[in-house]
Design a protein around this motif. Sequence first.
Motif, PDB file in Angstrom:
ATOM      1  N   GLY A 242     -29.556 -28.682   2.841  1.00 41.17           N
ATOM      2  CA  GLY A 242     -28.302 -29.282   3.278  1.00 41.17           C
ATOM      3  C   GLY A 242     -27.370 -28.178   3.725  1.00 41.17           C
ATOM      4  N   SER A 243     -26.614 -28.408   4.789  1.00 41.13           N
ATOM      5  CA  SER A 243     -25.671 -27.388   5.245  1.00 41.13           C
ATOM      6  C   SER A 243     -24.487 -28.058   5.920  1.00 41.13           C
ATOM      7  CB  SER A 243     -26.344 -26.395   6.197  1.00 41.13           C
ATOM      8  OG  SER A 243     -26.721 -27.020   7.410  1.00 41.13           O
ATOM      9  N   LEU A 244     -23.428 -27.277   6.103  1.00 38.29           N
ATOM     10  CA  LEU A 244     -22.198 -27.811   6.682  1.00 38.29           C
ATOM     11  C   LEU A 244     -21.471 -26.734   7.464  1.00 38.29           C
ATOM     12  CD1 LEU A 244     -19.931 -30.036   6.835  1.00 38.29           C
ATOM     13  CD2 LEU A 244     -18.978 -28.977   4.767  1.00 38.29           C
ATOM     14  N   ALA A 245     -21.119 -27.056   8.703  1.00 38.91           N
ATOM     15  CA  ALA A 245     -20.179 -26.245   9.472  1.00 38.91           C
ATOM     16  C   ALA A 245     -18.865 -27.009   9.499  1.00 38.91           C
ATOM     17  CB  ALA A 245     -20.691 -26.013  10.885  1.00 38.91           C
ATOM     18  N   ALA A 246     -17.794 -26.354   9.066  1.00 36.96           N
ATOM     19  CA  ALA A 246     -16.503 -27.033   8.952  1.00 36.96           C
ATOM     20  C   ALA A 246     -15.381 -26.142   9.449  1.00 36.96           C
ATOM     21  CB  ALA A 246     -16.242 -27.437   7.501  1.00 36.96           C
ATOM     22  N   ALA A 247     -14.401 -26.764  10.092  1.00 31.63           N
ATOM     23  CA  ALA A 247     -13.181 -26.083  10.516  1.00 31.63           C
ATOM     24  C   ALA A 247     -12.024 -27.052  10.313  1.00 31.63           C
ATOM     25  CB  ALA A 247     -13.271 -25.654  11.976  1.00 31.63           C
ATOM     26  N   MET A 248     -10.868 -26.518   9.917  1.00 30.47           N
ATOM     27  CA  MET A 248      -9.743 -27.406   9.665  1.00 30.47           C
ATOM     28  C   MET A 248      -8.429 -26.686   9.935  1.00 30.47           C
ATOM     29  SD  MET A 248      -9.099 -29.859   6.346  1.00 30.47           S
ATOM     30  CE  MET A 248      -8.945 -28.514   5.162  1.00 30.47           C
ATOM     31  N   ARG A 259     -13.216 -30.272  12.261  1.00 29.45           N
ATOM     32  CA  ARG A 259     -14.557 -30.364  12.846  1.00 29.45           C
ATOM     33  C   ARG A 259     -15.580 -30.279  11.715  1.00 29.45           C
ATOM     34  NH1 ARG A 259     -13.907 -28.668  18.263  1.00 29.45           N
ATOM     35  NH2 ARG A 259     -11.720 -29.140  18.803  1.00 29.45           N
ATOM     36  N   LEU A 260     -16.544 -31.184  11.750  1.00 29.47           N
ATOM     37  CA  LEU A 260     -17.577 -31.211  10.728  1.00 29.47           C
ATOM     38  C   LEU A 260     -18.935 -31.493  11.363  1.00 29.47           C
ATOM     39  CD1 LEU A 260     -15.854 -33.485   8.031  1.00 29.47           C
ATOM     40  CD2 LEU A 260     -16.123 -31.008   7.922  1.00 29.47           C
TER      41      LEU A 260
END
Length: 330
Positions: A242-248, A259-260
């Motif tokens: 499992g992985s996640l790229a996130a920006a806020m 952004r997710l």
Amino acid sequence: MRDFGYQRAHDVSGAVALLGADPDARFLGGGTNLVDLMKTGVERPARLVDVRELPLDRIEVTEEGGLRIGATVTNSDLAAHPEVRRRYPALTQAVLAGASGQLRNMATVGGNLLQRTRCGYFADVSKPCNKRVPGSGCPAVEGEHRNHAILGASEHCVATHPSDMAVALTAFDAVVSYETADGPGELPLTEFYLPVGDTPHLETALPAGALITGVILPPAPVAAHSRYRKVRERASYAFAIGSLAAAMDVRDGVVRDVRLALGAVASRPWRAREAERLLTGGPVDAEAFAAAADAELAAAQPLPDNRYKVTLMRNLVVAVLTELAEEAAR
């Protein structure tokens, strides 16, 4: 391994022409995935067209303030580039999480986008696999599927896409540029990978014979406040479960932009549009983060042995967004 021919291309049009002249040919970049599949008999090209010497190895700032990344840029050079580190830190983190240093030195951006699934049934030619042999079945549905898809899968295939880099690129609305015998074209990365449906062997929307020439990242101020988090079964050199790229972007306690993109949960990087919609304009707190994650994961259809991924991804979204919120408050 099947005997194969080898030719080195020196310009883009020449590379496209070489592939067009031989339908059993494949483009060769770093070879970190293709050569392995050739050794196991999954890929059996009659000819390899080496594109490593094409003039596609630069990273440039666009007039709009984004980045243009050439297809033969190595993963190591991509991760180390100062503008990538400054403007899109999650992309650097994703690439560094993706493999060993030796592999990153060889692997290319274009090849990374086109790498095939690491599903064990796909890699074993003695087993049926709809992605490898259409219509042969998907033994993972009833067999080993602990690390397989929970979103966007079908009865015909539950494999996941292995790229870390592509998850970060998806979060930032990357566009893939390519060249064909009929001229250039572009595809948003969110449309680049095809849904599984009943044709899992059709993986991308690239036209036949197309050569990826680069990736364009549009300007995204929110991307400067981003991170990539990868969960794996061992500390290094392992594909994600499992992985996640996130920006806020947070202002006055309100989420102004977010952004997710989720990785290792579907046959393609999964842009979390519903979660983004719920978060935008809302409060910055763990309850809101959890509600957004739950709404995105409501579409999940896990199999018996990968139900843990629903909880895993929920917790991952909450943890990473909380870290970004705390960072914004400093």
